[in-house]
Design a protein around this motif. Sequence first.
Motif, PDB file in Angstrom:
ATOM      1  N   ASP A   9       6.375  10.442  -0.333  1.00 53.83           N
ATOM      2  CA  ASP A   9       6.231  11.188   0.904  1.00 53.83           C
ATOM      3  C   ASP A   9       4.755  11.432   1.226  1.00 53.83           C
ATOM      4  OD1 ASP A   9       8.931  11.268   1.191  1.00 53.83           O
ATOM      5  OD2 ASP A   9       9.171  13.201   0.180  1.00 53.83           O
ATOM      6  N   GLY A  10       3.957  11.703   0.206  1.00 52.17           N
ATOM      7  CA  GLY A  10       2.520  11.903   0.426  1.00 52.17           C
ATOM      8  C   GLY A  10       1.858  10.647   0.973  1.00 52.17           C
ATOM      9  N   THR A  11       2.265   9.489   0.451  1.00 52.67           N
ATOM     10  CA  THR A  11       1.711   8.235   0.953  1.00 52.67           C
ATOM     11  C   THR A  11       2.097   8.010   2.403  1.00 52.67           C
ATOM     12  OG1 THR A  11       1.884   7.327  -1.270  1.00 52.67           O
ATOM     13  CG2 THR A  11       1.563   5.771   0.518  1.00 52.67           C
ATOM     14  N   THR A  12       3.388   8.313   2.723  1.00 53.29           N
ATOM     15  CA  THR A  12       3.852   8.156   4.101  1.00 53.29           C
ATOM     16  C   THR A  12       3.098   9.093   5.037  1.00 53.29           C
ATOM     17  OG1 THR A  12       6.035   7.598   3.250  1.00 53.29           O
ATOM     18  CG2 THR A  12       5.887   8.176   5.582  1.00 53.29           C
ATOM     19  N   LYS A  13       2.894  10.323   4.626  1.00 50.91           N
ATOM     20  CA  LYS A  13       2.146  11.283   5.427  1.00 50.91           C
ATOM     21  C   LYS A  13       0.723  10.790   5.701  1.00 50.91           C
ATOM     22  CE  LYS A  13       4.616  15.282   3.559  1.00 50.91           C
ATOM     23  NZ  LYS A  13       4.475  16.473   2.696  1.00 50.91           N
ATOM     24  N   GLU A  14       0.119  10.265   4.645  1.00 54.27           N
ATOM     25  CA  GLU A  14      -1.259   9.787   4.816  1.00 54.27           C
ATOM     26  C   GLU A  14      -1.307   8.635   5.802  1.00 54.27           C
ATOM     27  OE1 GLU A  14      -5.083   8.217   2.195  1.00 54.27           O
ATOM     28  OE2 GLU A  14      -3.155   8.665   1.213  1.00 54.27           O
ATOM     29  N   PHE A  15      -0.304   7.735   5.717  1.00 51.55           N
ATOM     30  CA  PHE A  15      -0.258   6.601   6.644  1.00 51.55           C
ATOM     31  C   PHE A  15      -0.126   7.086   8.081  1.00 51.55           C
ATOM     32  CE2 PHE A  15       2.381   3.739   9.176  1.00 51.55           C
ATOM     33  CZ  PHE A  15       1.568   2.618   9.208  1.00 51.55           C
ATOM     34  N   LEU A  16       0.865   8.011   8.317  1.00 49.64           N
ATOM     35  CA  LEU A  16       1.078   8.511   9.677  1.00 49.64           C
ATOM     36  C   LEU A  16      -0.130   9.297  10.179  1.00 49.64           C
ATOM     37  CD1 LEU A  16       4.804   9.641   9.423  1.00 49.64           C
ATOM     38  CD2 LEU A  16       3.909   7.597  10.536  1.00 49.64           C
ATOM     39  N   SER A  17      -0.750  10.066   9.289  1.00 49.92           N
ATOM     40  CA  SER A  17      -1.927  10.836   9.681  1.00 49.92           C
ATOM     41  C   SER A  17      -3.063   9.929  10.147  1.00 49.92           C
ATOM     42  CB  SER A  17      -2.379  11.706   8.511  1.00 49.92           C
ATOM     43  OG  SER A  17      -3.587  12.357   8.812  1.00 49.92           O
ATOM     44  N   SER A  62      -2.006  -0.319  12.636  1.00 49.68           N
ATOM     45  CA  SER A  62      -1.284  -0.252  11.355  1.00 49.68           C
ATOM     46  C   SER A  62      -2.020  -1.027  10.274  1.00 49.68           C
ATOM     47  CB  SER A  62       0.145  -0.801  11.536  1.00 49.68           C
ATOM     48  OG  SER A  62       0.853  -0.053  12.499  1.00 49.68           O
ATOM     49  N   ASN A  63      -2.484  -2.210  10.610  1.00 47.60           N
ATOM     50  CA  ASN A  63      -3.244  -2.998   9.632  1.00 47.60           C
ATOM     51  C   ASN A  63      -4.523  -2.293   9.218  1.00 47.60           C
ATOM     52  OD1 ASN A  63      -2.174  -5.833   8.931  1.00 47.60           O
ATOM     53  ND2 ASN A  63      -1.748  -5.649  11.123  1.00 47.60           N
ATOM     54  N   MET A  64      -5.197  -1.684  10.171  1.00 46.78           N
ATOM     55  CA  MET A  64      -6.433  -0.979   9.866  1.00 46.78           C
ATOM     56  C   MET A  64      -6.171   0.194   8.919  1.00 46.78           C
ATOM     57  SD  MET A  64      -9.139   0.654  12.591  1.00 46.78           S
ATOM     58  CE  MET A  64      -8.948  -0.813  13.604  1.00 46.78           C
ATOM     59  N   VAL A  65      -5.060   0.912   9.172  1.00 45.16           N
ATOM     60  CA  VAL A  65      -4.708   2.031   8.293  1.00 45.16           C
ATOM     61  C   VAL A  65      -4.419   1.547   6.883  1.00 45.16           C
ATOM     62  CG1 VAL A  65      -2.948   3.785   7.861  1.00 45.16           C
ATOM     63  CG2 VAL A  65      -3.905   3.513  10.146  1.00 45.16           C
ATOM     64  N   LEU A  66      -3.662   0.445   6.799  1.00 46.37           N
ATOM     65  CA  LEU A  66      -3.324  -0.071   5.467  1.00 46.37           C
ATOM     66  C   LEU A  66      -4.565  -0.508   4.697  1.00 46.37           C
ATOM     67  CD1 LEU A  66      -0.122  -2.156   6.299  1.00 46.37           C
ATOM     68  CD2 LEU A  66      -0.263   0.121   5.309  1.00 46.37           C
ATOM     69  N   LEU A 105       0.797  -1.211   0.000  1.00 47.54           N
ATOM     70  CA  LEU A 105       0.000   0.000   0.000  1.00 47.54           C
ATOM     71  C   LEU A 105       0.838   1.273   0.000  1.00 47.54           C
ATOM     72  CD1 LEU A 105      -2.819  -1.068   2.407  1.00 47.54           C
ATOM     73  CD2 LEU A 105      -2.876  -0.832  -0.058  1.00 47.54           C
ATOM     74  N   ILE A 106       2.103   1.186   0.424  1.00 42.14           N
ATOM     75  CA  ILE A 106       2.965   2.370   0.398  1.00 42.14           C
ATOM     76  C   ILE A 106       3.791   2.389  -0.876  1.00 42.14           C
ATOM     77  CG2 ILE A 106       4.634   3.668   1.781  1.00 42.14           C
ATOM     78  CD1 ILE A 106       3.707   2.387   4.219  1.00 42.14           C
ATOM     79  N   PHE A 107       3.455   1.447  -1.779  1.00 42.10           N
ATOM     80  CA  PHE A 107       4.025   1.435  -3.124  1.00 42.10           C
ATOM     81  C   PHE A 107       5.547   1.276  -3.123  1.00 42.10           C
ATOM     82  CE2 PHE A 107       0.113   2.267  -4.848  1.00 42.10           C
ATOM     83  CZ  PHE A 107      -0.480   3.327  -4.221  1.00 42.10           C
ATOM     84  N   ARG A 108       5.972   0.113  -2.704  1.00 47.52           N
ATOM     85  CA  ARG A 108       7.349  -0.358  -2.877  1.00 47.52           C
ATOM     86  C   ARG A 108       8.400   0.564  -2.291  1.00 47.52           C
ATOM     87  NH1 ARG A 108       7.724  -4.670  -5.987  1.00 47.52           N
ATOM     88  NH2 ARG A 108       5.893  -5.326  -7.172  1.00 47.52           N
ATOM     89  N   LYS A 109       8.686   1.697  -2.942  1.00 48.31           N
ATOM     90  CA  LYS A 109       9.830   2.524  -2.573  1.00 48.31           C
ATOM     91  C   LYS A 109       9.541   3.510  -1.444  1.00 48.31           C
ATOM     92  CE  LYS A 109      11.774   2.359  -7.223  1.00 48.31           C
ATOM     93  NZ  LYS A 109      12.272   3.145  -8.361  1.00 48.31           N
TER      94      LYS A 109
END
Length: 704
Positions: free
Chosen positions: A86-94, A163-167, A6-10
Amino acid sequence: MNLKHLIFRKSINHISKLSPKPASTISAAISTSLHPISGVQSSAYIKNPKPISPFIRCIHLTRETKLSYASVEANVVSSDSEDEDDGTTKEFLSRFVWIMRGKLSEVYTDCDKETINGMLLVIVEKVVEEMEKGGIQRMVGLKVAMPSQDFSEDLWKTVWEASNMVLEDMEKARKKERMKQFLQAEEVKEMCRFAGEVGIRGDLLRELRFKWAKEKMEENDFYESLQRFRSGKQEKGGNVLKEQAVAAEDTPAVASLPKRKGKIKYKIYGLDLSDPKWAEVADKIHEKEEMLWPLEPKPISGKCKLVMDKILSLKKEDDPSQLLAEWIQLLQPTRVDWITLLDKLEQQNPGIHLKVMELVLGEESFQTNVRDYTKLIDAYAKEDRVEDVERILRKMVENGIMPDSLTITVLVHMYSKVGNVARANDAFESLRNYGFQPDTKIYNSMMMAYINAGEPRQGEQLLREMETRDIKPSEEIYMALLRSYSRRGDAVGAGRIANSMQFAGFQHNLEYFALLVEAYGQAGDYDQARSNFDNMIKLGHKPDDKCTANMIAAYEKKNLLDKALNLLMELEKDGFEPGIETYTVLVDWLGRLQLVDETEKLLDKIAELGEVPPLKVHVSLCDMYSRARSEKKALQAVGVLEARKDELGPNEFERIITALCAGGFVQDAQRILQLMEAKGFAASEQVKFSLSASQVFSQKRPKT
């Protein structure tokens, strides 16, 4: 569910791009509170708000923007250099912070906002640390949360679940966004327009649109996976060539599709069309289509067209064989050409159509089958041409084609219609020998054949057979059997049919009661006849003239004149007026009683009705006047009967002869006997004896 998907590989690799300043700030903020928070049972909380203020502002911004970062403080990430990962990471942390804030607030209800923020800061730093090391993806991919040295088991399990719920939420959001793109794809729009043109609307069209978009998305994912597979193969091959330093360094790596396990399966409307049997079915359908819908007929022109026009203009008495032979020689027709010719004949010249069709059945190029013979037989049967049908049947058998169940069904209907019960029964039994279960139409035809032949018991047996097979006979069949039993005076049979109708749920109408009254009346059971007559009146049916006449005739058999007269008076009070049927029965009854004056008054009533007296009235008058030795009136009645001799039956002839003998009119009786024998009726021994005795003891006719 794996975080990497979900965070797209890289994206995990790019987590290290986070500014070191917030990381150091987080470390300084949690240095004194890590252990108290890791033990969930500890009562010490973080109370240093200054180091965590940047992160707190980030969390507040997340709540205000509903889990989507618009900007972050300069100590976390620069908004100007924000990329996709970075946008994907931000969304995950948010999303993660939002969920964990709710869970901590539920557990630590007594803690203030600053304490909860401190806890969140410690937890988020640990999550970021695991993401930088690549441990979070391994942790999320496991089915059971792995314990941590820093957090307690319960707290680490909560982090793992969040974490699983966010993903999962991010995956759903990603699919939703992709689905929106494919819903607007040109191919999906085109299919929706076509569905709208053929009449699909509303929820069904919406469901189909989402289905087509989903299929398009899956197809796109499949081709993307193939492209990634090919790129990986090429990259791997290039690395191997560099390591081995082979001379064939420029040779491209061979890309191949992954091997498919099992056979291809595809379904249409729930049918598994990957089964080999459907290939056989398709071949058979193709063969039948070639037989039923062959190539187009040959074009007809020139002399062939002139011959065809002559065939179409033939008269019914003409012989078409010579023209057909010439047409065959010119065209060399196939089956489709013959069918075209027969169709034109049926439309333009139906009088010659059947004659030509019979000749065509013998042509080899026509490829005659059993259905062609059945069609011709059915055409002849509809016109009641029994001899032609039997001739075609013989020709059919001679050519080696045996009749099938459809042909025999046509024969059953035809023989039943013309009244040939024996041949109809033979055809019916042939159907059973073929294993064919007769349907309602065949049963009805056979029962009507038995009824018309005066064998209602045979028809009733078929009726019981239908009931055994749970085939409900029609009301018309029941009434036909009841009518047959009533006319024969079979009260027992009529009662059985009446009970069957009652159990079958049919409503009792006027004819039903009238037939029962007639049946019991002819059987001499006037009590049952009167009972049915009264039941008819109770159900609201007004007795008609014929039904009343049958009731009077029932009383006549027992000579209960007083009951008959009382019945008439009761009916007249209700507005009933006797008609020709009732007067006919009364004339016959009073004539047998030799009540001449009363009978003649009834004749005046009949004359007032303006109707012609029926034959039975003249027979009754002849009987009455002959026994009363009224020569003039008796001879007048005999003259009327001689003029209507074709309507007389054997019973009427014998009654006339007996009455004339009783009155001493021997010569007239002898003349009537000759008319009877001329019509093919044989006189009974009693009539012959009466006539012989009258001749021996004849006296001079009485004169009036």
